[in-house]
Enzyme design. Sequence first.
Site, short mmCIF file in Angstrom:
data_model
loop_
_atom_site.label_atom_id
_atom_site.label_comp_id
_atom_site.label_asym_id
_atom_site.label_seq_id
_atom_site.Cartn_x
_atom_site.Cartn_y
_atom_site.Cartn_z
N TRP A 13 -35.93 14.09 23.74
CA TRP A 13 -35.71 14.99 22.60
C TRP A 13 -34.30 14.78 22.04
O TRP A 13 -34.08 14.86 20.83
CB TRP A 13 -35.86 16.45 23.07
CG TRP A 13 -35.57 17.46 22.00
CD1 TRP A 13 -36.46 18.01 21.12
CD2 TRP A 13 -34.29 18.06 21.69
NE1 TRP A 13 -35.83 18.90 20.28
CE2 TRP A 13 -34.49 18.94 20.61
CE3 TRP A 13 -33.01 17.93 22.21
CZ2 TRP A 13 -33.46 19.70 20.05
CZ3 TRP A 13 -31.98 18.67 21.65
CH2 TRP A 13 -32.21 19.55 20.59
N HIS A 14 -33.35 14.46 22.93
CA HIS A 14 -31.96 14.31 22.47
C HIS A 14 -31.74 13.06 21.65
O HIS A 14 -30.77 12.99 20.89
CB HIS A 14 -31.00 14.32 23.67
CG HIS A 14 -30.78 15.68 24.22
ND1 HIS A 14 -31.62 16.23 25.15
CD2 HIS A 14 -29.84 16.61 23.94
CE1 HIS A 14 -31.18 17.45 25.43
NE2 HIS A 14 -30.12 17.71 24.72
N GLY A 15 -32.57 12.08 21.77
CA GLY A 15 -32.36 10.90 20.95
C GLY A 15 -33.28 9.77 21.30
O GLY A 15 -33.82 9.70 22.41
#
Lengths: 307, 480
Positions: free
Chosen positions: B325-327
């Site tokens: 989700w963060h990248g």
Amino acid sequence: MNRFLVKLFIFSFFPLATLYGVFLLENGTADPFYQRFTTPKQEALILGNSKAAQGIIPAVLDQKLFQEFGAKIYNYSFTVYNSPYGPVYLESLTKKLDENSKSGYFVITVDPWSIASDINDPDNPDKFEENGRFLAKIDKVNSGQNFTYLFDWFSKSYYEILLMKLKPNFSKLHSDGWFETTADMIGTSEPERRKQMVDFYNDYLTKYRYSEKRFKYLQKTIEFLQTKGSVFLVRLPLHQDILEIENELDPDFDSRMNFISQQYEIPYFEFNDSKIKWQFKDGLHMTLESARDFSDHLSKEILLSRK
Amino acid sequence: MLFNSFEFLLFFPLVFLLFWFVFQKNLKAQNSFILLASYVFYGWWDWRFLGLIAFSSLVDYICGLKIGAAEDTFKRKVYLGISLGVNLGLLGFFKYFNFFIDSTVQMINTIGFQANPYSLQLILPVGISFYTFQTMSYTIDIYRRKMVPTKDAVAFFAYVSFFPQLVAGPIERAANLLPQFFKKKVFDYGLAMDGMRQILWGLFMKVVIADNCAVFVNQAFNNPESQPASNLLIGAVFFSFQIYGDFGGYSNIAIGTGKLLGFNLMQNFAFPYFSRDIAEFWRRWHISLSTWFRDYVYIPLGGSKGSKYQSLRNILIIFLVSGFWHGANWTFIIWGGIHAALFIPLYLFGKNRINIGIVSQNKALPSFYELGQMLVTFSLVTLGWVFFRSPDIISAVGYIQGLFDMSIFQKPQMDIRVYLFIILVLIFMMLEWGGRREEFAIQKMAFHKPILIRYGLYYGLVMAVFLFARKEQEFIYFQF
């Protein structure tokens, strides 16, 4: 709600007042340009880039030339990035000049970089690199506290203003516009620093090209300043290694300056022909001692040229 | 528009005054104004993406109504599928398209075939990971019959785009935030003052701690191989504070801004660096995201109800998904994997819920044992952050290898200002420690002290923000 707003308003006063006080403490040790926009309008100016900012000391010139012109000179030179000749620098120096002055004098320092550009079309002033920088964005160049510069362009965090009061400073922008720096700030030896500069300028060499438009603006600058006093064109001395790069950028540079010199009947001093050996911090910027000697030498040359 | 920008300094007071003095007459006017202000706030960054957020809101608004109206399970599933498909589709396209293409091409090339890289020049719309998750929680909750859909389109659109938390959270649940748009706001002095304190603390975290740590972090991470281990250690530790100051700071500013407009947003960080184990860390770090994954991924997968194997699989999935989700980079997935690897032993030995309360709740200082626990947890988290910060896995591994070198005992080769910021970080942590029982560090700090001391504290923090501010620095979590 009113209670909230009143409390907020009263509280805001204290930090804002303190911040204002911190700004007042800035005396040229935290930012290399700020004071140039807080000093009064001037009658005599030194123009150019960092070589002139560091290498020509107004106080030394004043010793010999104040009597001659009746005006103290101010160093309004910046850097290769910020103050090449063009519409931005011309407009800014116009603002810095006292409108009523008619008998000032102006030392216009020149080198191939000052009439060159690294943009694709070096003759398109709308695209000049300095258009987005502070000289183009600052309207008032003589306000006591220049908030536009402080908020948008101040090069460091404001705590540096206080920090510089506590630790030894390696640079200081004097109230006459002279930017004093010592070699210690770079922390390496002169040959190493010179090599860095050579690499740096060799890289520039691949990007910069002579700009006819900038040359025209140099002419316009001279024309304008001639209405305000006497103009002297100066090419500052350099180490041979850097001089070679400059000559490669514009082999015809000296002929152009000689042409301008004749065109406007102003003296052109090219100090790279001089037999005097100047000392440099990095091949480009003179040491403090040399800057003093050079400024003295320049003032003598200016006086001689008027006889 | 950044919270720490000059534009926001003009924008928010104007919004605040108009909200309370012009649009306070009725609820509809308040909500319409919030919606307008939110779209201006978002459009300031890039107006072209306003269409995207409006589209996402419209789809979920309609799907919510349809799910609520349908009794037939199949129909309800279809509309939920549309909502999830659209949101995850947008997220997948803008955020992960190039990652999947590049990874597939690399894989094909690795096994000996030739494939040409193909990527689109996509701009990641700011906040897309946050608002898509927020709207999905709305339709999922309606599907689960945990809430009823709203017919008030203005309130719903304002809920999705509510500017304080639009671009970097907290990721609000519809059940918490949406009902607040159904109640006319009345100015609450206490809440507003609390909001101001929280904004001040958030600015301190962002401007003083995060942005200044970033200078040394960049030096360490940009060229790790040529630096002594002592530099790398400072870089890694400072990154822990940078990311916390940046994201925790943003959350505090967001929540404080919400309070000034009469809204209560959920707490997103609860002093994570005082955690005594990784499980506690995840109960205190980015709470709105971890609880989102818990409620909408972990529990639907079976949570801890099934066999040990299923539980472990579920834990691994949520940590990896959380990392992803963060990248769109393998470094984030590895980061998630590291945390899973640290969490799973605690789970297996039944130790993942032993540190629930506040550390040293009734004491001024921690015991040596607690201090040791916190330091170990912080060190492990810091090692994980190295992957999070590094551009690729090889660089991260190289960085960690570089830490284990005798040059760790050398004097750091960094600007002398590093010592100033070490002191500032220590002061920051002391203030955090002092306020760890509250929602944010200075919420009730010095309340029982003379007024000069309390306001002296605020004055000191405001001055620190003014003096240590660097030129506008973006918030790291904008990219996620």
